[in-house]
Design an enzyme around this catalytic site. Sequence first.
Site, short mmCIF file in Angstrom:
data_model
loop_
_atom_site.label_atom_id
_atom_site.label_comp_id
_atom_site.label_asym_id
_atom_site.label_seq_id
_atom_site.Cartn_x
_atom_site.Cartn_y
_atom_site.Cartn_z
N HIS A 170 12.31 -59.22 -29.08
CA HIS A 170 10.96 -59.81 -29.01
C HIS A 170 10.62 -60.47 -30.36
CE1 HIS A 170 6.60 -59.87 -28.71
NE2 HIS A 170 6.56 -59.15 -27.61
N GLU A 273 11.61 -64.92 -27.05
CA GLU A 273 12.30 -63.64 -26.84
C GLU A 273 13.48 -63.84 -25.90
OE1 GLU A 273 9.20 -60.93 -25.53
OE2 GLU A 273 7.73 -62.20 -26.50
#
Length: 304
Positions: A170, A273
């Site tokens: 992320h 991400e």
Amino acid sequence: MERITELNRRYGIPHQVSFSQEPNGFVFVDVTNPQATARIALQGAQIIHWSPKGEAPVIWLSEAASFLPGKSIRGGAPVCWPWFGPHETQRDFPAHGFARTTLWEISGVESRPDGTTKLVFHLPESATPKNQWPHASTLESHITIGAHLEVDLVTRNQGNHPLTLGQALHTYFQVGDIRTVRLHGLDGCSYLDKVDGGVCKVQQGAVNFTQETDRIYLGTTHNVVIEDPQMQRQIHIAKRGSASTVVWNPWIEKAAKMGDLGENGYLHMVCVENANAAEDVVMLAPETDHHLWVRYSTTALTST
Ligand code: BG6
């Protein structure tokens, strides 16, 4: 402090890899080599800084990030595992899984002949909440720090049954001004628009940012590029073993509610991400590995 002395004795490399500890117990690994500098928190094996030599940081860390045991750190490159977003059925399980808020261990450090530094971390079995993940599996993160940053997230299914695995690296990237950023490589791709009730849409052209953006681009196995005219650079994101690309910026109101994004923090970050999320979750057969591999690099953006 005994622990830090032991970590430095076992894994430290003079002038290249060192461990330090905050008064609340938070441990960091700092890496300096001829190509880059980096900082990784042992909690979550979370990279919170990476700058190729002579360049501004590529990874963004909120000025308001807190480093509290068991709390997620706002910024860096959190590891979402073994699910992405809210758990499918158990709403009281932590968002993005437990790997980012648990303490990992270091299992290897190597100064490589090409001038890079490689670190290997693993999630200890004892850190896995069995009520949330009653499966026999291992997770390692192999991080290579140099002019490029590489992360190889390796999941092994050690059980007798297939595993359903959701995950993401992320990463928060530092940008000059989100309003001028363009993300290339997703033209024509379908995405779930989480700010519009999860409806499926098709991307037209480059992604630009004018409001809260929270999307899962599905079936996207290719590389993307962040174009940042303010910082006059492009960030290249290469990947393998990832079928989804999540793009997120909370924008003004959501950022204000979050409380740990810092003043105007949303202007200077974008999350891109590399993930396996929604219908792209991985089915991992017994006794097999899955690698989610990413490589970040930068080039100067020359005006035409
Ligand atoms: C993104 C999700 O990956 O992470 C967003 O798509 C979420 O919906 C964001 O808000 C941040 O999550 P968290 O749990 O770190 O606040």
